[in-house]
Design a protein around this motif. Structure first.
Motif, PDB file in Angstrom:
ATOM      1  N   LEU A  14      -4.058   2.022 -10.855  1.00  0.00           N
ATOM      2  CA  LEU A  14      -3.121   2.503  -9.843  1.00  0.00           C
ATOM      3  C   LEU A  14      -2.077   1.461  -9.455  1.00  0.00           C
ATOM      4  N   GLY A  15      -2.166   0.273 -10.042  1.00  0.00           N
ATOM      5  CA  GLY A  15      -1.189  -0.770  -9.739  1.00  0.00           C
ATOM      6  C   GLY A  15      -1.439  -1.486  -8.431  1.00  0.00           C
ATOM      7  N   LEU A  16      -2.657  -1.380  -7.874  1.00  0.00           N
ATOM      8  CA  LEU A  16      -2.934  -1.981  -6.571  1.00  0.00           C
ATOM      9  C   LEU A  16      -3.108  -3.498  -6.638  1.00  0.00           C
ATOM     10  N   GLY A  17      -3.087  -4.044  -7.836  1.00  0.00           N
ATOM     11  CA  GLY A  17      -3.152  -5.496  -7.961  1.00  0.00           C
ATOM     12  C   GLY A  17      -1.791  -6.156  -7.973  1.00  0.00           C
ATOM     13  N   SER A  18      -0.728  -5.388  -7.858  1.00  0.00           N
ATOM     14  CA  SER A  18       0.620  -5.955  -7.933  1.00  0.00           C
ATOM     15  C   SER A  18       0.982  -6.728  -6.665  1.00  0.00           C
ATOM     16  N   PRO A  19       1.458  -7.977  -6.808  1.00  0.00           N
ATOM     17  CA  PRO A  19       1.885  -8.754  -5.641  1.00  0.00           C
ATOM     18  C   PRO A  19       3.337  -8.509  -5.246  1.00  0.00           C
ATOM     19  N   GLU A  20       4.032  -7.621  -5.986  1.00  0.00           N
ATOM     20  CA  GLU A  20       5.446  -7.364  -5.710  1.00  0.00           C
ATOM     21  C   GLU A  20       5.597  -6.470  -4.477  1.00  0.00           C
ATOM     22  N   LYS A  21       6.390  -6.931  -3.529  1.00  0.00           N
ATOM     23  CA  LYS A  21       6.567  -6.200  -2.282  1.00  0.00           C
ATOM     24  C   LYS A  21       7.315  -4.883  -2.523  1.00  0.00           C
ATOM     25  N   ILE A  22       6.838  -3.812  -1.905  1.00  0.00           N
ATOM     26  CA  ILE A  22       7.549  -2.529  -1.891  1.00  0.00           C
ATOM     27  C   ILE A  22       8.520  -2.586  -0.709  1.00  0.00           C
ATOM     28  N   GLU A  23       9.806  -2.653  -0.998  1.00  0.00           N
ATOM     29  CA  GLU A  23      10.789  -2.923   0.054  1.00  0.00           C
ATOM     30  C   GLU A  23      10.739  -1.890   1.175  1.00  0.00           C
ATOM     31  N   ALA A  24      10.548  -0.644   0.832  1.00  0.00           N
ATOM     32  CA  ALA A  24      10.548   0.406   1.862  1.00  0.00           C
ATOM     33  C   ALA A  24       9.381   0.252   2.832  1.00  0.00           C
ATOM     34  N   LEU A  25       8.302  -0.403   2.363  1.00  0.00           N
ATOM     35  CA  LEU A  25       7.120  -0.577   3.199  1.00  0.00           C
ATOM     36  C   LEU A  25       6.978  -1.985   3.752  1.00  0.00           C
ATOM     37  N   GLY A  26       7.650  -2.941   3.113  1.00  0.00           N
ATOM     38  CA  GLY A  26       7.553  -4.328   3.555  1.00  0.00           C
ATOM     39  C   GLY A  26       6.218  -4.968   3.234  1.00  0.00           C
ATOM     40  N   ILE A  27       5.479  -4.423   2.260  1.00  0.00           N
ATOM     41  CA  ILE A  27       4.162  -4.938   1.906  1.00  0.00           C
ATOM     42  C   ILE A  27       3.913  -4.655   0.425  1.00  0.00           C
ATOM     43  N   SER A  28       3.169  -5.521  -0.229  1.00  0.00           N
ATOM     44  CA  SER A  28       2.843  -5.313  -1.642  1.00  0.00           C
ATOM     45  C   SER A  28       1.593  -4.453  -1.760  1.00  0.00           C
ATOM     46  N   PRO A  29       1.394  -3.799  -2.910  1.00  0.00           N
ATOM     47  CA  PRO A  29       0.135  -3.065  -3.122  1.00  0.00           C
ATOM     48  C   PRO A  29      -1.089  -3.962  -2.969  1.00  0.00           C
ATOM     49  N   LEU A  30      -0.996  -5.210  -3.452  1.00  0.00           N
ATOM     50  CA  LEU A  30      -2.133  -6.125  -3.338  1.00  0.00           C
ATOM     51  C   LEU A  30      -2.440  -6.456  -1.883  1.00  0.00           C
ATOM     52  N   LYS A  31      -1.404  -6.683  -1.089  1.00  0.00           N
ATOM     53  CA  LYS A  31      -1.621  -6.976   0.331  1.00  0.00           C
ATOM     54  C   LYS A  31      -2.265  -5.784   1.024  1.00  0.00           C
ATOM     55  N   PHE A  32      -1.793  -4.583   0.698  1.00  0.00           N
ATOM     56  CA  PHE A  32      -2.419  -3.391   1.261  1.00  0.00           C
ATOM     57  C   PHE A  32      -3.895  -3.327   0.884  1.00  0.00           C
ATOM     58  N   LEU A  33      -4.185  -3.572  -0.404  1.00  0.00           N
ATOM     59  CA  LEU A  33      -5.563  -3.458  -0.887  1.00  0.00           C
ATOM     60  C   LEU A  33      -6.475  -4.463  -0.186  1.00  0.00           C
ATOM     61  N   THR A  34      -6.019  -5.698  -0.044  1.00  0.00           N
ATOM     62  CA  THR A  34      -6.870  -6.702   0.609  1.00  0.00           C
ATOM     63  C   THR A  34      -7.199  -6.301   2.033  1.00  0.00           C
ATOM     64  N   GLN A  35      -6.220  -5.725   2.719  1.00  0.00           N
ATOM     65  CA  GLN A  35      -6.465  -5.316   4.098  1.00  0.00           C
ATOM     66  C   GLN A  35      -7.320  -4.048   4.167  1.00  0.00           C
ATOM     67  N   HIS A  36      -7.077  -3.125   3.234  1.00  0.00           N
ATOM     68  CA  HIS A  36      -7.837  -1.876   3.224  1.00  0.00           C
ATOM     69  C   HIS A  36      -9.324  -2.142   2.988  1.00  0.00           C
ATOM     70  N   LEU A  37      -9.622  -3.039   2.037  1.00  0.00           N
ATOM     71  CA  LEU A  37     -11.008  -3.334   1.734  1.00  0.00           C
ATOM     72  C   LEU A  37     -11.710  -4.081   2.871  1.00  0.00           C
ATOM     73  N   SER A  38     -10.915  -4.674   3.766  1.00  0.00           N
ATOM     74  CA  SER A  38     -11.499  -5.359   4.930  1.00  0.00           C
ATOM     75  C   SER A  38     -11.679  -4.428   6.126  1.00  0.00           C
ATOM     76  N   SER A  39     -11.165  -3.207   6.006  1.00  0.00           N
ATOM     77  CA  SER A  39     -11.237  -2.271   7.128  1.00  0.00           C
ATOM     78  C   SER A  39     -12.501  -1.429   7.046  1.00  0.00           C
ATOM     79  N   GLU A  40     -12.870  -0.839   8.167  1.00  0.00           N
ATOM     80  CA  GLU A  40     -14.047   0.030   8.191  1.00  0.00           C
ATOM     81  C   GLU A  40     -13.856   1.229   7.283  1.00  0.00           C
ATOM     82  N   ALA A  41     -12.653   1.793   7.294  1.00  0.00           N
ATOM     83  CA  ALA A  41     -12.381   2.958   6.442  1.00  0.00           C
ATOM     84  C   ALA A  41     -12.501   2.603   4.966  1.00  0.00           C
ATOM     85  N   GLY A  42     -11.967   1.435   4.595  1.00  0.00           N
ATOM     86  CA  GLY A  42     -12.043   1.008   3.206  1.00  0.00           C
ATOM     87  C   GLY A  42     -13.463   0.738   2.768  1.00  0.00           C
ATOM     88  N   ARG A  43     -14.228   0.053   3.608  1.00  0.00           N
ATOM     89  CA  ARG A  43     -15.615  -0.252   3.263  1.00  0.00           C
ATOM     90  C   ARG A  43     -16.427   1.028   3.084  1.00  0.00           C
TER      91      ARG A  43
END
Length: 396
Positions: free
Chosen positions: A257-286
């Motif tokens: 799904l490309g969630l390992g990409s460190p390239e920032k998505i300009e419209a969101l201001g966050i990279s897929p990798l940054k999202f993934l690291t935070q999601h996996l640390s959240s209760e919903a992600g776990r």
């Protein structure tokens, strides 16, 4: 003797906690980007420990920190960002260096470029790279098995890890995506080759209580340094897989799904990798990514296999280490073997037992049998060893 310990996270802090009481006559500086964290650690450790702020991406800051230092130990991850800047500072300051680098591209940059060896020799220093558990202990076990043979042609490493979102901290996810996305280095048919990360699926035969689990190519320093240091090798591979296989399938889907990409998505201001690291640390992600581990061991398995010749016969030697995971969160610095592995290398340096000069790898600079024995005695680790005559392909 003055040692600068860079990084006051889990590994760096626990290296300091192990090292300082054993060597109270040494002067220490513990340094971190977060000065408050470094100050707290220094206060816990005693008067011979000072605290400092360290920005490993600021050459002037590093130059000031290394002034008057004999050895710098680098525990600042991710190493694909931190290792080379600190090594460059060590070269400028003519200061010996040890780290726990676990990124393949750093190992490539250093060991496949002869200029680093030459510069380290000219500076009169040692650069010992990759002194954790894997790489580090894994390399030394491989060297130990090689030394027991007349000649060696193949080394294959593999690790099986429970897929537990609670264990996938942002730093771990960042590192894991870095070494499983894109191309990674393996040593195949006598040459360094780029192979697809998370490719090369193979059923790895672990010992009980583990089973056979699929392993996939990862980018780690062992596949670079072992062929560099041990003549005659034709194959060196390194694989990892999650327990149970459902965890590996989830990881594959995140890569796809490309969630390992460190390239920032300009419209969101966050990279897929940054999202993934935070999601996996959240209760919903776990909750969403949990898998059934009820039939699996609550432990990590590391497997080192070496093939070669002894007395004209082709043999396959295997050593496995099974590491029990803590049932609940603990501050015990032996729960993770990496700090102990690193501390043993630092102590080898302090005792004058590091062999060689210039750019060194773990398998080239310590007595392998003595190091593995010391690790086992310190940690109570259990190693499972076996040796068989090779009849056909066992693990490649």
């Amino acid at each position: 003797m003055k040692i600068l310990l860079l990084g006051c996270g889990n590994v760096g802090a626990n290296v300091a906690r192990q090292l300082v009481p054993r060597h109270p006559s040494v002067e220490y500086v513990v340094a971190d980007l977060n000065l408050e964290v470094a100050e707290k650690l220094a206060a816990d450790l005693g008067s011979q420990v000072k605290a400092a702020r360290a920005d490993v991406l600021d050459p002037a800051c590093l130059d000031a920190l290394l002034d008057g230092v004999d050895l710098v130990f680098n525990a600042v991850g991710p190493f694909y960002r931190s290792a080379v800047p600190v090594i460059e500072a060590a070269l400028r300051a003519r200061v010996d260096y040890i780290d726990i680098n676990d990124d393949h591209d750093v190992a490539e940059a250093l060991y496949l470029d002869p200029s680093y060896q030459q510069r380290a020799l000219e500076a009169g220093i040692r650069l010992v790279v990759g002194c954790g558990s894997t790489p580090g202990l894994s390399n030394v076990i491989a060297r130990m098995l090689v030394d027991r043979l007349d000649s060696a042609t193949e080394i294959h490493l593999a690790t099986a890890v429970p897929f537990v979102p609670d264990l996938l901290s942002p730093a771990v996810v960042d590192h894991m995506m870095h070494i499983t996305c894109g191309e990674v280095v393996q040593f195949v048919d006598g040459q360094y080759r780029k192979m697809p990360g998370w490719g090369g699926r193979l059923e790895v035969p672990y010992s009980a209580p583990f089973k056979h689990y699929p392993g996939f190519f990862i980018g780690h320093g062992e596949t670079v340094t072992l062929p560099h240091c041990i003549p005659g090798l034709q194959q060196v591979t390194n694989r990892i897989g999650f327990i149970p296989e459902a965890g590996s399938k989830i990881w594959q889907s995140m890569i796809d799904l490309g969630l390992g990409s460190p390239e920032k998505i300009e419209a969101l201001g966050i990279s897929p990798l940054k999202f993934l690291t935070q999601h996996l640390s959240s209760e919903a992600g776990r909750k969403a990514l949990s898998v059934d581990l009820s039939d699996e061991p609550w432990a990590v398995a590391m497997r080192v296999e070496v093939r070669g010749l002894r007395d004209g016969a082709e043999v396959c030697s295997v050593v496995e280490q099974h590491l029990q995971l803590p049932v609940e969160e603990t501050d015990d610095s032996t729960a993770d073997p990496t700090p102990t592995c690193a501390r043993l290398f630092i102590e080898a340096y302090l005792d004058g037992r590091i062999r060689g000069q210039g750019l060194l790898a773990p398998e080239s600079c310590v007595d392998a049998e003595a190091y593995v024995r010391a690790f086992a005695e310190e940690t109570g680790a259990t190693f499972i060893a076996s040796e068989t005559r090779v009849q056909g392909e066992l693990f490649a």
